[in-house]
Design an enzyme around this catalytic site. Sequence first.
Site, mmCIF file in Angstrom:
data_model
loop_
_atom_site.group_PDB
_atom_site.id
_atom_site.type_symbol
_atom_site.label_atom_id
_atom_site.label_comp_id
_atom_site.label_asym_id
_atom_site.label_seq_id
_atom_site.Cartn_x
_atom_site.Cartn_y
_atom_site.Cartn_z
ATOM 1 N N SER A 23 20.475 -8.536 -2.529
ATOM 2 C CA SER A 23 19.070 -8.532 -2.947
ATOM 3 C C SER A 23 18.485 -9.946 -2.927
ATOM 4 O O SER A 23 17.333 -10.152 -3.279
ATOM 5 C CB SER A 23 18.943 -7.939 -4.353
ATOM 6 O OG SER A 23 19.833 -8.582 -5.243
ATOM 7 N N ASN A 110 24.308 -7.046 -15.403
ATOM 8 C CA ASN A 110 23.414 -5.942 -15.783
ATOM 9 C C ASN A 110 22.415 -6.349 -16.870
ATOM 10 O O ASN A 110 21.230 -6.043 -16.779
ATOM 11 C CB ASN A 110 24.231 -4.737 -16.246
ATOM 12 C CG ASN A 110 25.135 -4.215 -15.137
ATOM 13 O OD1 ASN A 110 24.992 -4.616 -13.984
ATOM 14 N ND2 ASN A 110 26.057 -3.333 -15.477
ATOM 15 N N THR A 155 -25.540 10.898 -10.146
ATOM 16 C CA THR A 155 -24.414 11.789 -10.402
ATOM 17 C C THR A 155 -24.297 12.596 -9.115
ATOM 18 O O THR A 155 -25.314 12.873 -8.460
ATOM 19 C CB THR A 155 -24.639 12.734 -11.605
ATOM 20 O OG1 THR A 155 -25.736 13.597 -11.307
ATOM 21 C CG2 THR A 155 -24.939 11.976 -12.894
ATOM 22 N N HIS A 156 -23.096 12.927 -8.729
ATOM 23 C CA HIS A 156 -22.837 13.610 -7.443
ATOM 24 C C HIS A 156 -23.390 12.798 -6.266
ATOM 25 O O HIS A 156 -23.734 13.377 -5.235
ATOM 26 C CB HIS A 156 -23.450 15.020 -7.407
ATOM 27 C CG HIS A 156 -23.169 15.839 -8.620
ATOM 28 N ND1 HIS A 156 -22.125 16.738 -8.685
ATOM 29 C CD2 HIS A 156 -23.786 15.888 -9.832
ATOM 30 C CE1 HIS A 156 -22.111 17.314 -9.888
ATOM 31 N NE2 HIS A 156 -23.109 16.813 -10.602
ATOM 32 N N SER A 277 -17.975 -8.295 13.738
ATOM 33 C CA SER A 277 -17.357 -7.395 14.696
ATOM 34 C C SER A 277 -17.140 -8.142 16.003
ATOM 35 O O SER A 277 -17.946 -8.992 16.382
ATOM 36 C CB SER A 277 -18.278 -6.190 14.911
ATOM 37 O OG SER A 277 -18.064 -5.635 16.194
ATOM 38 N N LYS A 283 -23.151 -6.909 13.328
ATOM 39 C CA LYS A 283 -22.368 -6.418 12.188
ATOM 40 C C LYS A 283 -21.992 -7.485 11.171
ATOM 41 O O LYS A 283 -21.677 -8.614 11.511
ATOM 42 C CB LYS A 283 -21.070 -5.753 12.684
ATOM 43 C CG LYS A 283 -21.250 -4.450 13.423
ATOM 44 C CD LYS A 283 -21.873 -3.352 12.589
ATOM 45 C CE LYS A 283 -20.922 -2.790 11.558
ATOM 46 N NZ LYS A 283 -19.852 -1.988 12.130
ATOM 47 N N GLU A 290 -13.274 -3.117 1.320
ATOM 48 C CA GLU A 290 -12.550 -2.039 2.008
ATOM 49 C C GLU A 290 -11.045 -2.182 1.829
ATOM 50 O O GLU A 290 -10.332 -1.219 1.551
ATOM 51 C CB GLU A 290 -12.891 -2.034 3.501
ATOM 52 C CG GLU A 290 -14.291 -1.524 3.788
ATOM 53 C CD GLU A 290 -14.660 -1.647 5.260
ATOM 54 O OE1 GLU A 290 -14.950 -0.623 5.879
ATOM 55 O OE2 GLU A 290 -14.648 -2.774 5.788
ATOM 56 N N TYR A 317 23.796 1.206 -16.070
ATOM 57 C CA TYR A 317 23.306 0.575 -14.839
ATOM 58 C C TYR A 317 23.817 1.319 -13.610
ATOM 59 O O TYR A 317 24.959 1.773 -13.557
ATOM 60 C CB TYR A 317 23.762 -0.900 -14.763
ATOM 61 C CG TYR A 317 23.308 -1.559 -13.476
ATOM 62 C CD1 TYR A 317 22.037 -2.098 -13.358
ATOM 63 C CD2 TYR A 317 24.144 -1.596 -12.354
ATOM 64 C CE1 TYR A 317 21.599 -2.669 -12.166
ATOM 65 C CE2 TYR A 317 23.721 -2.167 -11.162
ATOM 66 C CZ TYR A 317 22.446 -2.699 -11.074
ATOM 67 O OH TYR A 317 22.019 -3.254 -9.896
ATOM 68 N N GLN A 322 18.392 -1.855 -8.468
ATOM 69 C CA GLN A 322 18.010 -3.044 -7.699
ATOM 70 C C GLN A 322 16.704 -2.796 -6.952
ATOM 71 O O GLN A 322 15.991 -3.736 -6.605
ATOM 72 C CB GLN A 322 19.147 -3.376 -6.729
ATOM 73 C CG GLN A 322 18.911 -4.596 -5.892
ATOM 74 C CD GLN A 322 20.192 -5.045 -5.199
ATOM 75 O OE1 GLN A 322 21.123 -5.537 -5.838
ATOM 76 N NE2 GLN A 322 20.261 -4.844 -3.905
ATOM 77 N N LYS A 325 12.685 -4.080 -7.770
ATOM 78 C CA LYS A 325 12.066 -5.402 -7.617
ATOM 79 C C LYS A 325 10.938 -5.510 -6.602
ATOM 80 O O LYS A 325 9.864 -6.014 -6.910
ATOM 81 C CB LYS A 325 13.133 -6.432 -7.300
ATOM 82 C CG LYS A 325 14.022 -6.647 -8.488
ATOM 83 C CD LYS A 325 15.150 -7.578 -8.244
ATOM 84 C CE LYS A 325 16.114 -7.413 -9.396
ATOM 85 N NZ LYS A 325 16.648 -6.029 -9.506
HETATM 86 N N1 ARG Z 1 21.148 -7.464 -7.878
HETATM 87 C C1 ARG Z 1 21.389 -6.547 -8.931
HETATM 88 C C2 ARG Z 1 20.073 -5.837 -9.281
HETATM 89 O O1 ARG Z 1 19.085 -6.348 -8.914
HETATM 90 C C3 ARG Z 1 21.893 -7.249 -10.138
HETATM 91 C C4 ARG Z 1 22.747 -6.424 -11.026
HETATM 92 C C5 ARG Z 1 24.006 -6.100 -10.335
HETATM 93 N N2 ARG Z 1 24.967 -5.495 -11.182
HETATM 94 C C6 ARG Z 1 25.979 -4.847 -10.670
HETATM 95 N N3 ARG Z 1 26.820 -4.360 -11.527
HETATM 96 N N4 ARG Z 1 26.127 -4.660 -9.414
HETATM 97 O O2 ARG Z 1 20.072 -4.805 -9.877
#
Ligand code: ARG
Length: 457
Positions: A23, A110, A155-156, A277, A283, A290, A317, A322, A325
């Site tokens: 990651s 974790n 309205t509408h 444009s 334009k 938009e 966990y 992961q 993110k």
């Molecule tokens: N890169 C992992 C995540 O974003 C970190 C935690 C990893 N923990 C594990 N037991 N593999 O979730």
Amino acid sequence: MRKLWGGRFEKATNKLVEKYTASIEFDQRLAIEDIEGSLAHAQMLGECGIIPVEDVKKIQAGLKTIKEKIQNDEVAFTIENEDIHMNIEKLLIDEIGPVGGKLHTGRSRNDQVATDMHLFLKRKIEEMILLLEAVQQAIVSQAKEHVETIVPGYTHLQRAQPISFAHNILAYFWMFQRDKERLAESLKRVNMLPLGAGALAGTTFPIDRSRVAQLLGFEDIYPNSLDAVSDRDFILEFLSNASILMMHISRLSEEMIIWSSQEFQFIELDDSFCTGSSIMPQKKNPDVPELLRAKTGRVYGNLLGLLTVLKGLPLAYNKDMQEDKEGMFDTLDTLEGALLLLAPMIETMKVKQERMKQAVTEDYSNATDIADYLVNKGLPFREAHEVIGKLVLFGIQQNKYLLQLSLEEFKGFSPLFEEDVFTVLQPENVVNARNSYGGTAFTEVEKQIVLSESKMK
Ligand code: ARG
């Protein structure tokens, strides 16, 4: 390369697996928070006598060096080290030697990753609140200029009743106010420390979680270690609040697009916020609103994505987490970009008062007022509605607006009409007659502006 967790393994990780499970490409955005979390953790380990204070000093000095190097773009993260947590731990060990290996005492990735996410999101939400307030400021400054600018209310998307343009745009102020309150309220759940939960069950070391919370500025501590490492509700909540906020931005954008069309011509967006444009020389396109409207899609997508990732996950966990993110980063970036553009775009838009004024004289949006007029003269509202409906139909057939009819023509529909009906029909009087609390009368709008200013710092 030897993994930090390599002891149990007889074979090297498949290269594709290494790439697939890493990651680091995206979680390096958590580097600073990861180091801050480690600094606090190390401090606590020393204070609790879990590792010697001299070692803590070395670890902390090493972490600070790494932080500087990261800030100066002097480190290369590697996918062999999988994620930001192990990359930094590896950098630390390279920097200060085996003593760096003591940092991970009493913690797991974790609880570490959850802590990083909490720290990161807390800061970002605070930033978002400020950016949102800048948009509110822009709305209020336009509103102050246009309390007495009258525009058709819809309205509408059909002309309904004339309103103050300030009242119109202040409606968005209140939407953003709720967004701001939601974000601020959610901070209470972001501002909680997971660290100390260990992998899932707590730790055998005599740690002090309150001390870590205090060092990192967290107001509360997760009371259940399983929940601490597997909770992503705080991210979901942010994505959900962001979705509602983006929906508001999209609605406002849609209004701006419509208002700036040739058909409406109520506003003109500043040149610096529009594009041209490649083929049609005349334009001037509202690309920014938009795109704001369109980007709502990815913000909703990120919410749905994470909801789906989490559904069905057993405690505690799982690597699935992961996937929390990229969507969060994307929503933060999308929102930040949107808010940064929205404020100046509102501030610089030109409100075409003359055109708005003309619009309100060319419709039947004052019809409700003469229904109310007849009610005031004793007619039941339902009957008055019927009378005015017929009158409007007559006007349409005669190609005349209500103000263009003669008193004789009015009287043809009800003997209750008198000369004062023409005063009642004036758009300005129509607007000012709606002086109930929260209504569009100028006096009410002025009060609303005062109230809205009290909601900002
Ligand atoms: N890169 C992992 C995540 O974003 C970190 C935690 C990893 N923990 C594990 N037991 N593999 O979730």
